[in-house]
Scaffold this active site. Structure first.
Site, mmCIF file in Angstrom:
data_model
loop_
_atom_site.group_PDB
_atom_site.id
_atom_site.type_symbol
_atom_site.label_atom_id
_atom_site.label_comp_id
_atom_site.label_asym_id
_atom_site.label_seq_id
_atom_site.Cartn_x
_atom_site.Cartn_y
_atom_site.Cartn_z
ATOM 1 N N SER A 143 71.623 58.411 3.153
ATOM 2 C CA SER A 143 71.752 57.272 4.596
ATOM 3 C C SER A 143 72.748 56.174 4.814
ATOM 4 O O SER A 143 73.340 56.144 2.890
ATOM 5 C CB SER A 143 70.480 56.409 5.129
ATOM 6 O OG SER A 143 70.681 55.453 6.192
ATOM 7 N N TYR A 156 63.681 50.791 2.932
ATOM 8 C CA TYR A 156 64.586 51.583 3.388
ATOM 9 C C TYR A 156 65.616 51.398 1.888
ATOM 10 O O TYR A 156 66.178 52.616 1.694
ATOM 11 C CB TYR A 156 64.152 51.817 4.281
ATOM 12 C CG TYR A 156 65.189 52.042 5.012
ATOM 13 C CD1 TYR A 156 64.391 53.963 5.410
ATOM 14 C CD2 TYR A 156 66.875 52.810 5.260
ATOM 15 C CE1 TYR A 156 64.922 55.212 5.683
ATOM 16 C CE2 TYR A 156 66.710 54.320 5.513
ATOM 17 C CZ TYR A 156 66.096 54.850 6.367
ATOM 18 O OH TYR A 156 66.704 56.532 6.728
ATOM 19 N N LYS A 160 67.460 53.979 -0.359
ATOM 20 C CA LYS A 160 68.296 55.307 -0.013
ATOM 21 C C LYS A 160 69.620 54.648 -0.924
ATOM 22 O O LYS A 160 70.411 55.945 -1.356
ATOM 23 C CB LYS A 160 69.142 55.178 1.686
ATOM 24 C CG LYS A 160 67.438 54.850 2.300
ATOM 25 C CD LYS A 160 67.084 56.932 2.063
ATOM 26 C CE LYS A 160 66.435 57.077 3.368
ATOM 27 N NZ LYS A 160 66.434 58.759 2.675
#
Ligand SMILES: NC(=O)c1ccc[n+]([C@@H]2O[C@H](COP(=O)([O-])OP(=O)(O)OC[C@H]3O[C@@H](n4cnc5c(N)ncnc54)[C@H](O)[C@@H]3O)[C@@H](O)[C@H]2O)c1
Length: 282
Positions: A143, A156, A160
């Protein structure tokens, strides 16, 4: 790798969003496609959707956080289609909130899917590709969150960043061990998908004893993602970028939008040793 026709692609998280778009795009390139996802009903519909184009496609219910599931997925792909030429470790989930409020179940779930899913994919697909000794390509979905850090999404971002680091290390390792197997890392910006409702596929073991904290911060970040989803790009744009990167052997598949400036600011903060400046992408 620049010929796709007749080869086989495996895509995880293929029942929705970016994964489904990649599966459809690989099918359009003449590939046989193995779609894998934890959500059985959605997976069935996705396989039908790909098959209506005339492509050969199968679905394999897979929980990427389980090594045995990913091994069984690869085995099925090889037995059904004779090999694996493109594998996309794409399945991913999101949970947001303040780091000290988020439950251990949140940490574990997002780590298990986003990081362990990719680890299992690397440990499963790369040996098969090396053994085949034909041109092959692995794509890990990270991402733009892998090159930036925003508040309320720390778990998150952490996962990533891990996917990016694993992918970069893999790039270097493959460079000295194989002239046929390559890797790319996909770093999407905001894409219009089901990511804001990741909880729909959250296994019960990550919700036990009411461990999920329904905090104001969590609600705020989930509302904000849901509200902004309409401004996201169509997932097919990611599929186009992935196919182009596989063709050209490009490792970093990055966005061209404001996330780049945010990433540059972060690198500048690190380079100069100044405290992090919060610069959300415009
Ligand atoms: N949508 C965005 O804005 C965006 C941006 C950057 C990166 N990404 C990444 O793109 C990838 C795809 O997400 P998306 O946006 O298409 O979301 P999505 O929710 O539309 O698709 C994700 C798919 O993964 C599946 N999945 C969830 N847990 C799984 C598990 N344990 N095993 C197998 N499959 C599982 C879901 O059922 C779903 O079909 C993720 O890795 C996500 O982090 C998305």
């Amino acid at each position: 790798m620049d010929t796709f026709s007749g080869k086989t692609a495996v895509v995880t998280g293929a029942a929705s969003g970016i994964g489904l778009a990649m599966a459809e795009r690989f099918a359009a390139e003449g590939m046989r496609v193995v779609l894998a996802d934890i959500e059985e009903a959605a997976l069935g519909s996705a396989v039908e959707r790909v098959r209506t184009t005339g492509a050969e496609a199968i679905g394999v219910v897979t929980d990427v956080s389980k090594a045995d599931d990913v091994a069984a997925l690869a085995k099925r792909a090889c037995s059904e289609f004779g090999g694996i030429h493109v594998a996309c470790n794409n399945a991913g989930v999101f949970a947001g909130g303040l780091l000290w409020e988020e439950s251990l179940a949140d940490y574990q779930w997002v780590m298990d899917v986003n990081v362990w899913g990719v680890i299992h994919g690397i440990r499963t697909f790369i040996p098969i590709m090396l053994e085949q000794d034909t041109e092959c390509h692995l794509v890990n979905t990270a991402s733009m969150a892998a090159v930036t850090v925003m508040p309320f999404a720390g778990i998150y971002h952490m996962t990533k960043h891990a996917v990016l680091a694993l992918s970069e290390a893999l790039f270097h390792e493959l460079a000295v061990t194989s002239d046929k197997v390559q890797v790319s890392v996909l770093c999407p910006e905001l894409i219009k998908t089901g990511i804001a409702t990741s909880d729909r596929n959250r296994p019960a073991k990550y919700s036990k004893d009411g461990d999920v904290v329904e905090s104001d911060a969590r609600q705020l970040v989930m509302d904000s993602i849901t509200e902004n989803m309409d401004q996201g790009l169509d997932p097919s744009v990611m599929a186009d970028r992935v196919v182009a990167a596989i063709r050209s052997g490009t490792f970093y598949i990055l966005s061209e939008d404001g996330w780049r400036d945010t990433a540059n600011q972060r690198m500048e903060d690190i380079r100069t040793g100044q405290n992090p400046i919060l610069m959300p992408p415009l």
